[in-house]
Design a protein around this motif. Structure first.
Motif, mmCIF file in Angstrom:
data_model
loop_
_atom_site.group_PDB
_atom_site.id
_atom_site.type_symbol
_atom_site.label_atom_id
_atom_site.label_comp_id
_atom_site.label_asym_id
_atom_site.label_seq_id
_atom_site.Cartn_x
_atom_site.Cartn_y
_atom_site.Cartn_z
ATOM 1 N N PHE A 95 -43.956 88.381 22.470
ATOM 2 C CA PHE A 95 -43.512 88.541 23.860
ATOM 3 C C PHE A 95 -43.041 87.184 24.420
ATOM 4 C CE2 PHE A 95 -45.471 88.921 28.369
ATOM 5 C CZ PHE A 95 -44.484 89.539 29.064
ATOM 6 N N THR A 96 -41.784 87.204 24.116
ATOM 7 C CA THR A 96 -40.961 85.699 24.301
ATOM 8 C C THR A 96 -40.378 85.491 25.819
ATOM 9 O OG1 THR A 96 -38.966 86.545 23.711
ATOM 10 C CG2 THR A 96 -40.652 85.635 21.847
ATOM 11 N N ALA A 97 -40.032 86.688 26.426
ATOM 12 C CA ALA A 97 -39.432 86.255 27.808
ATOM 13 C C ALA A 97 -38.247 85.463 27.617
ATOM 14 C CB ALA A 97 -40.498 85.995 28.870
ATOM 15 N N HIS A 98 -37.606 85.474 26.512
ATOM 16 C CA HIS A 98 -36.373 84.524 26.227
ATOM 17 C C HIS A 98 -35.337 84.659 27.395
ATOM 18 C CE1 HIS A 98 -37.973 82.289 22.706
ATOM 19 N NE2 HIS A 98 -37.784 83.306 21.859
ATOM 20 N N ASP A 99 -34.878 85.900 27.641
ATOM 21 C CA ASP A 99 -33.986 86.139 28.346
ATOM 22 C C ASP A 99 -34.202 86.487 29.729
ATOM 23 O OD1 ASP A 99 -31.885 86.083 26.209
ATOM 24 O OD2 ASP A 99 -32.861 87.893 25.405
#
Length: 451
Positions: A95-99
């Motif tokens: 669950f990275t939320a990179h963007d």
């Protein structure tokens, strides 16, 4: 002496003379007036985002279906997509939320016509989207994004003058403290005292929300959750005591009976005008609140359905909270963006009939369910969902007078109308060029000088 007597009376009356204090019981809490901003806002966006966005399959209840119900389809999905022995906790680092660009989200929601936004701070899985002090290594700061998602979005929303609501689940499916309390038939409160209440107080003190959208209450009574004590503090002493709004999910049996505004049930639609302020929550993905990677176009609400839900909800005195589920990277799918922007374009033209409106004496034209009414003081709006084939709009409910004026929102000038034999009025609409494509859904005529 007279002045001294007045001081004695004031002292006897106490702080209630200047400011009402609420007791931790429903009779007192339910009497609190709802802060006016909520009814005026009418339109909100709901965001379901969490570790469930990683498998992105089935729904946001993925963990429960997989390891609570042992649903064969979910077990098969995990075997095919993930290594043997995979646990739900192993999804969290993905669950990275990179963007995730909170300002872009805020701009999108503002263009959608939303006046408030509600984010999942914690769903039933227990993962918190902020650095909860009592959710070690199961929060978005310690793992996954390594970011305070609640704080970042709140800052961006307030820059865009949008109200901020926090969704928060009371229960957690697999928390050992909760399961132990459940085993005792909720006679113990270890989970409430060590986990739930510290988090709720932390959310309020840290983020000062305009709204708390409670959920996950149905397994236990409000006395177990300590709901009335928390709400008394929220209304009396919290930093948001004068502005905060809450819903009705505070314990088994509370829904549709106690709290601030009523949700009653997901996608709730009352058959007639309720006597209490309410909200309909709906989802652009008709099958899920969280993101699903295998969602098809037929499973996404179309523009006409979205506008119909909004119009019917507001005519019956409700607010409309429309949900999107972002990806694990923090992307709102383009199809969701397109729908939200379509809603915003409609509201750009017709928002005068929606925002800060009140239900009229008649909510729906009695001959059809495609014409709905709202009002603002003496002004009445008739919102018609289908354009009449002959371009004549027949309204039987308004009583016109010689001074009646009719305009169509989004069009210049006044419209011709005539009194109908019997009752009502016949309005001549502007001519629309024939088109092979269906026209947009929903137009509003503004009626001045009618009863």
């Amino acid at each position: 002496m007279a002045a001294r007597a007045l001081l004695c009376v004031a002292a006897a009356l106490g702080p209630g003379l200047a400011e009402r204090r609420y007791r931790p019981d429903w009779a007192s809490l339910d009497a609190r007036p709802l802060p006016a901003w909520f009814d005026q806002a009418k339109v909100g966006v709901f965001v379901h985002w969490g570790v469930f966005s990683v498998p992105a399959w089935g729904s946001e209840w993925f963990w429960w279906h997989w390891q609570g119900l042992h649903d064969a389809a979910y077990e098969r999905f995990v075997r095919r997509r993930f290594p043997p022995g995979t646990t739900y906790a192993e999804f969290a680092p993905l669950f990275t939320a990179h963007d995730f660009q909170p300002r872009q989200w805020a701009q999108l929601f503002q263009r959608a016509g939303a006046r408030y936004v509600v984010l999942t701070t914690k769903h039933h899985e227990g993962f918190t989207n902020w650095g909860s002090p009592v959710s070690w290594n199961w929060n978005s700061v310690d793992t996954g994004p390594h970011r305070d998602l609640v704080g970042e979005l709140g800052e961006a929303l307030r820059e865009s003058n949008l109200r901020y609501g926090l969704y928060h689940s009371l229960m957690e499916w697999f928390n050992p403290l909760y399961l132990a309390d459940k085993q005792s038939e909720f006679k113990t409160q270890s989970f409430v005292l060590k986990k739930l209440m510290p988090e709720l107080y932390d959310l309020v003190l840290k983020y000062k929300p305009d709204l708390i959208w409670s959920d996950g209450d149905w397994e236990a009574p409000d006395s177990y959750w300590n709901s009335t004590s928390f709400l008394a503090w929220l209304y009396n002493d919290s930093p948001v005591k004068d502005t905060v709004v809450v819903n009705d999910r505070w314990g088994r049996g509370c829904s549709c009976h106690h709290g601030g505004f009523y949700n009653c049930a997901d996608k709730y639609r009352p058959g007639s005008l309720p006597h209490h302020k309410w909200e309909m929550c709906s989802s652009l993905d008709k099958l899920s609140w969280g993101y699903r990677s295998n969602m098809s176009l037929a499973e996404v609400m179309d523009e006409m359905s979205m506008i119909e839900e909004l119009v019917q909800t507001v005519s019956l005195g409700g607010n409309y909270l429309l949900n999107v589920g972002p990806t694990k990277e923090g992307v709102i799918a383009p199809i969701f963006q397109e729908r939200l922007l379509a809603l915003g374009r409609w509201l750009d033209t017709n928002g005068e009939a929606i925002y800060e409106s009140q239900p009229w004496r008649v909510q729906m034209e009695n001959t059809t369910d495609t014409i709905w009414y709202t009002s603002k003081g003496p002004v009445v709006f008739a919102i018609f969902l289908l354009w009449p084939l002959d371009s004549f709009l027949h309204l039987s409910s308004p009583i016109p007078s010689p001074d009646t004026q009719v305009t169509l929102l989004g069009f210049a000038g006044t419209l011709q109308w005539q009194k109908q034999p019997g009752e009502g009025m016949l309005i001549t609409l502007p001519y629309m060029l024939p088109s092979p494509l269906p026209p947009q859904s929903g137009w509003a005529v503004k009626l001045e000088g009618v009863k």
